[in-house]
Design an enzyme around this catalytic site. Structure first.
Site: not given
Length: 239
Positions: A12, A61-63, A67-69, A119, A212
């Site tokens: 990070d 970690d793109l989260k 849209i599906p495409n 979280t 951290r």
């Protein structure tokens, strides 16, 4: 799975130099790193290829919540970079999760993980955004995990507090990756639903994400070894 393989260090940082310095400092101690949106935006996708070339596993970690495409395209890009894990938002529904899973089939090493409830969120936060069908964050996590399982995801992202119920729901083979871990006595920071690394794995997590605790430590190698020792101590108590 060895304890070292269960620890993912979150890079990070807001620049590539700081990230590479930490990776070099940890050396052979750590083989798995998380790259999130901040570092990806600052450093570019070449960093992922660089880490993979060094023999590291990368949790991208793109989260993804599109849209599906568009989600499928991003997953294919992650696979082409050599990522081992990529995240998609389960609250986007079955369509985007299934599209992500289908796109990942061309990359045998790539695993699609569904983010359940971040979280930092609590039950009151869920109510704020209109999620009223669940009376607790755990209920919402379990609901979304069932949806992810049905869509074919390889696992989920959730807090250490849900690791046990999720293992019971998803079975032995699912990946359960838990951010929000800190060593005993450390501050949980912005994580509202936290736990210790050893506690998370003992409850059922396959991997823990540490940030951290390691990255801001005066001696990152010593801090990483302390996290590993916490996992190993937890494992010895189970046997």
């Amino acid at each position: 799975m060895q304890s070292t393989d269960q620890i993912i260090v979150a890079l990070d940082f807001d620049n590539r130099r700081a990230a590479e310095e930490l990776v070099d400092r940890l050396g052979e101690e750590c083989r798995f790193y998380k790259v999130g949106l901040e570092l990806l935006t600052a450093a570019g996708p070449d960093l992922i290829e660089h880490l993979v070339a060094k023999g590291k596993e990368v949790f991208l970690d793109l989260k993804l919540f599109e849209i599906p495409n568009s989600v499928a395209g991003a997953v294919r890009a992650a696979g082409a970079l050599g990522a081992s894990m990529v995240t998609v938002h389960s609250m986007g529904g079955t369509g985007i999760m299934a599209a992500a899973v289908a796109a990942a089939r061309d990359f045998p090493r790539l695993r699609v993980l569904a983010l359940t409830v971040v979280t930092s969120m609590t039950s009151s936060d869920l109510a704020d955004i209109g999620v009223t069908g669940a009376t607790s964050t755990e209920e919402q996590v379990m609901r979304l995990a069932r949806l992810a399982e049905g869509a074919g995801c390889h696992g989920v992202i959730a807090s250490p507090q849900e690791a046990g119920p999720l293992r019971g729901l998803l079975g032995a083979s699912a990946l359960i990756v838990t951010p929000g871990v800190s060593l005993p006595g450390e501050s949980a920071g912005e994580h509202a639903r936290s736990g210790t690394p050893g506690g998370a794995v003992a409850a059922g997590a396959s991997h823990v994400v540490v940030g951290r605790t390691v990255t801001r430590a005066a001696d990152p190698v010593a801090a990483f070894r302390t996290v590993r020792a916490d996992l190993e101590l937890s494992g010895s108590r189970q046997t």
